[in-house]
Design a protein around this motif. Structure first.
Motif, PDB file in Angstrom:
ATOM      1  N   ALA A   1      -8.210   4.722   0.955  1.00  0.00           N
ATOM      2  CA  ALA A   1      -8.613   5.572   2.071  1.00  0.00           C
ATOM      3  C   ALA A   1      -8.843   6.994   1.571  1.00  0.00           C
ATOM      4  O   ALA A   1      -9.692   7.712   2.099  1.00  0.00           O
ATOM      5  CB  ALA A   1      -7.555   5.550   3.165  1.00  0.00           C
ATOM      6  N   SER A   2      -8.059   7.387   0.561  1.00  0.00           N
ATOM      7  CA  SER A   2      -8.231   8.724  -0.017  1.00  0.00           C
ATOM      8  C   SER A   2      -7.762   8.707  -1.470  1.00  0.00           C
ATOM      9  O   SER A   2      -6.896   7.907  -1.817  1.00  0.00           O
ATOM     10  CB  SER A   2      -7.438   9.760   0.791  1.00  0.00           C
ATOM     11  N   PRO A   3      -8.343   9.561  -2.286  1.00  0.00           N
ATOM     12  CA  PRO A   3      -9.543  10.322  -1.992  1.00  0.00           C
ATOM     13  C   PRO A   3     -10.713   9.369  -1.730  1.00  0.00           C
ATOM     14  O   PRO A   3     -10.696   8.215  -2.169  1.00  0.00           O
ATOM     15  CB  PRO A   3      -9.800  11.152  -3.237  1.00  0.00           C
TER      16      PRO A   3
ATOM     17  N   GLY B   1       0.844  -1.186   0.000  1.00  0.00           N
ATOM     18  CA  GLY B   1       0.000   0.000   0.000  1.00  0.00           C
ATOM     19  C   GLY B   1       0.879   1.235   0.000  1.00  0.00           C
ATOM     20  O   GLY B   1       2.103   1.139  -0.137  1.00  0.00           O
ATOM     21  N   TRP B   2       0.254   2.408   0.153  1.00  0.00           N
ATOM     22  CA  TRP B   2       1.004   3.643   0.203  1.00  0.00           C
ATOM     23  C   TRP B   2       0.213   4.689   0.980  1.00  0.00           C
ATOM     24  O   TRP B   2      -1.016   4.672   0.981  1.00  0.00           O
ATOM     25  CB  TRP B   2       1.346   4.137  -1.201  1.00  0.00           C
ATOM     26  N   PRO B   3       0.944   5.585   1.648  1.00  0.00           N
ATOM     27  CA  PRO B   3       0.291   6.675   2.384  1.00  0.00           C
ATOM     28  C   PRO B   3       0.040   7.877   1.472  1.00  0.00           C
ATOM     29  O   PRO B   3       0.593   7.964   0.377  1.00  0.00           O
ATOM     30  CB  PRO B   3       1.317   7.022   3.460  1.00  0.00           C
ATOM     31  N   VAL B   4      -0.779   8.795   1.962  1.00  0.00           N
ATOM     32  CA  VAL B   4      -0.987  10.069   1.259  1.00  0.00           C
ATOM     33  C   VAL B   4       0.373  10.741   1.101  1.00  0.00           C
ATOM     34  O   VAL B   4       1.217  10.672   1.993  1.00  0.00           O
ATOM     35  CB  VAL B   4      -1.939  10.984   2.059  1.00  0.00           C
ATOM     36  N   GLY B   5       0.580  11.379  -0.036  1.00  0.00           N
ATOM     37  CA  GLY B   5       1.832  12.088  -0.260  1.00  0.00           C
ATOM     38  C   GLY B   5       2.812  11.324  -1.118  1.00  0.00           C
ATOM     39  O   GLY B   5       3.982  11.669  -1.187  1.00  0.00           O
ATOM     40  N   ASN B   6       2.359  10.278  -1.789  1.00  0.00           N
ATOM     41  CA  ASN B   6       3.222   9.490  -2.659  1.00  0.00           C
ATOM     42  C   ASN B   6       3.004   9.965  -4.094  1.00  0.00           C
ATOM     43  O   ASN B   6       2.027   9.588  -4.747  1.00  0.00           O
ATOM     44  CB  ASN B   6       2.900   8.001  -2.526  1.00  0.00           C
TER      45      ASN B   6
ATOM     46  N   LEU C   1       0.493   7.510 -11.149  1.00  0.00           N
ATOM     47  CA  LEU C   1       0.033   6.266 -11.751  1.00  0.00           C
ATOM     48  C   LEU C   1      -1.490   6.174 -11.753  1.00  0.00           C
ATOM     49  O   LEU C   1      -2.095   5.775 -12.749  1.00  0.00           O
ATOM     50  CB  LEU C   1       0.630   5.072 -11.009  1.00  0.00           C
ATOM     51  N   THR C   2      -2.125   6.541 -10.639  1.00  0.00           N
ATOM     52  CA  THR C   2      -3.575   6.398 -10.512  1.00  0.00           C
ATOM     53  C   THR C   2      -4.353   7.587 -11.047  1.00  0.00           C
ATOM     54  O   THR C   2      -5.580   7.526 -11.135  1.00  0.00           O
ATOM     55  CB  THR C   2      -3.962   6.188  -9.034  1.00  0.00           C
ATOM     56  N   ALA C   3      -3.648   8.687 -11.366  1.00  0.00           N
ATOM     57  CA  ALA C   3      -4.283   9.939 -11.792  1.00  0.00           C
ATOM     58  C   ALA C   3      -5.216  10.466 -10.709  1.00  0.00           C
ATOM     59  O   ALA C   3      -6.277  11.014 -10.982  1.00  0.00           O
ATOM     60  CB  ALA C   3      -5.009   9.779 -13.126  1.00  0.00           C
ATOM     61  N   LEU C   4      -4.809  10.285  -9.448  1.00  0.00           N
ATOM     62  CA  LEU C   4      -5.539  10.802  -8.294  1.00  0.00           C
ATOM     63  C   LEU C   4      -4.645  11.787  -7.557  1.00  0.00           C
ATOM     64  O   LEU C   4      -3.427  11.743  -7.686  1.00  0.00           O
ATOM     65  CB  LEU C   4      -5.936   9.662  -7.343  1.00  0.00           C
ATOM     66  N   VAL C   5      -5.239  12.638  -6.752  1.00  0.00           N
ATOM     67  CA  VAL C   5      -4.488  13.587  -5.934  1.00  0.00           C
ATOM     68  C   VAL C   5      -4.689  13.212  -4.473  1.00  0.00           C
ATOM     69  O   VAL C   5      -5.820  13.049  -4.023  1.00  0.00           O
ATOM     70  CB  VAL C   5      -4.962  15.041  -6.183  1.00  0.00           C
ATOM     71  N   GLY C   6      -3.586  13.042  -3.755  1.00  0.00           N
ATOM     72  CA  GLY C   6      -3.677  12.695  -2.337  1.00  0.00           C
ATOM     73  C   GLY C   6      -4.165  11.279  -2.100  1.00  0.00           C
ATOM     74  O   GLY C   6      -4.862  10.996  -1.128  1.00  0.00           O
ATOM     75  N   SER C   7      -3.769  10.362  -2.977  1.00  0.00           N
ATOM     76  CA  SER C   7      -4.246   8.984  -2.853  1.00  0.00           C
ATOM     77  C   SER C   7      -3.519   8.233  -1.745  1.00  0.00           C
ATOM     78  O   SER C   7      -2.377   8.526  -1.410  1.00  0.00           O
ATOM     79  CB  SER C   7      -4.074   8.235  -4.182  1.00  0.00           C
ATOM     80  N   SER C   8      -4.227   7.278  -1.185  1.00  0.00           N
ATOM     81  CA  SER C   8      -3.637   6.320  -0.253  1.00  0.00           C
ATOM     82  C   SER C   8      -4.484   5.057  -0.302  1.00  0.00           C
ATOM     83  O   SER C   8      -5.699   5.134  -0.496  1.00  0.00           O
ATOM     84  CB  SER C   8      -3.582   6.872   1.172  1.00  0.00           C
ATOM     85  N   ALA C   9      -3.837   3.917  -0.170  1.00  0.00           N
ATOM     86  CA  ALA C   9      -4.570   2.657  -0.273  1.00  0.00           C
ATOM     87  C   ALA C   9      -3.798   1.527   0.379  1.00  0.00           C
ATOM     88  O   ALA C   9      -2.586   1.597   0.535  1.00  0.00           O
ATOM     89  CB  ALA C   9      -4.834   2.315  -1.736  1.00  0.00           C
ATOM     90  N   GLU C  10      -4.542   0.500   0.747  1.00  0.00           N
ATOM     91  CA  GLU C  10      -3.974  -0.790   1.136  1.00  0.00           C
ATOM     92  C   GLU C  10      -4.262  -1.731  -0.031  1.00  0.00           C
ATOM     93  O   GLU C  10      -5.328  -1.651  -0.650  1.00  0.00           O
ATOM     94  CB  GLU C  10      -4.635  -1.324   2.400  1.00  0.00           C
ATOM     95  N   VAL C  11      -3.310  -2.638  -0.314  1.00  0.00           N
ATOM     96  CA  VAL C  11      -3.426  -3.513  -1.474  1.00  0.00           C
ATOM     97  C   VAL C  11      -3.034  -4.934  -1.080  1.00  0.00           C
ATOM     98  O   VAL C  11      -2.056  -5.130  -0.359  1.00  0.00           O
ATOM     99  CB  VAL C  11      -2.501  -3.040  -2.623  1.00  0.00           C
TER     100      VAL C  11
END
Length: 155
Positions: free
Chosen positions: A72-74, A35-40, A46-56
């Motif tokens: 988790a975000s957005p 996964g990755w925290p916000v701020g990556n 890669l995801t074309a999102l702003v402020g993304s975070s996720a568990e995978v």
């Protein structure tokens, strides 16, 4: 050169529930958790999102792999667990089985919702069901060993 499909990815609102279903009910094994925290910035790019975070969680069964994402975000939009299969987007994941009637009974007893009992089309016997998020999962048994849809041997 394209060698084939490596994996399919599914976004879920409840990663633990989805992993339990795919692992405990369908028999997939966990290959990797990340996964990755916000701020990556790489993940956002890669995801074309702003402020993304996720568990995978990457899972595997035989020669099929897929990833489960819980963002988790957005904040994601809620999915319609009864989304019709003709709507644009992922239509279904198909799992190859050896005894569809036994798998249908086992999965239904485990709580999987099915559209109908398995239908015999001659070359294949198949049905559609849904995971806990409403994603459609086809289970199919290929009845004719000479059918061109037969997968290569799974080691």
């Amino acid at each position: 050169m394209i060698r084939g499909i490596h994996h399919t990815a599914i976004s879920t609102g409840d990663l633990k529930r989805a992993v339990a279903f795919y692992r405990d009910v369908l028999g997939f094994e966990i290959v990797m958790e990340t996964g990755w925290p916000v701020g990556n910035p790489l993940a956002d790019s890669l995801t074309a999102l702003v402020g993304s975070s996720a568990e995978v969680v990457l899972m595997k069964a035989g020669n099929a792999m897929f990833e489960l994402f819980e963002y988790a975000s957005p904040k994601p939009k809620e999915a319609d667990p009864n989304r019709p299969v003709n709507d644009h987007g992922l239509t279904h994941i198909c799992l190859d089985v050896t005894d569809i009637d036994a798998e249908y009974e086992r999965l239904e007893a485990a709580g999987m919702r099915f559209h109908c009992p398995p239908i015999d089309y001659g070359l294949v016997k198949t049905t559609y069901g849904r995971d806990p998020d409403g994603n459609v999962i086809e289970i199919q048994e290929i009845l004719d060993p000479n059918n061109p849809m037969v997968l290569d041997s799974v080691s």
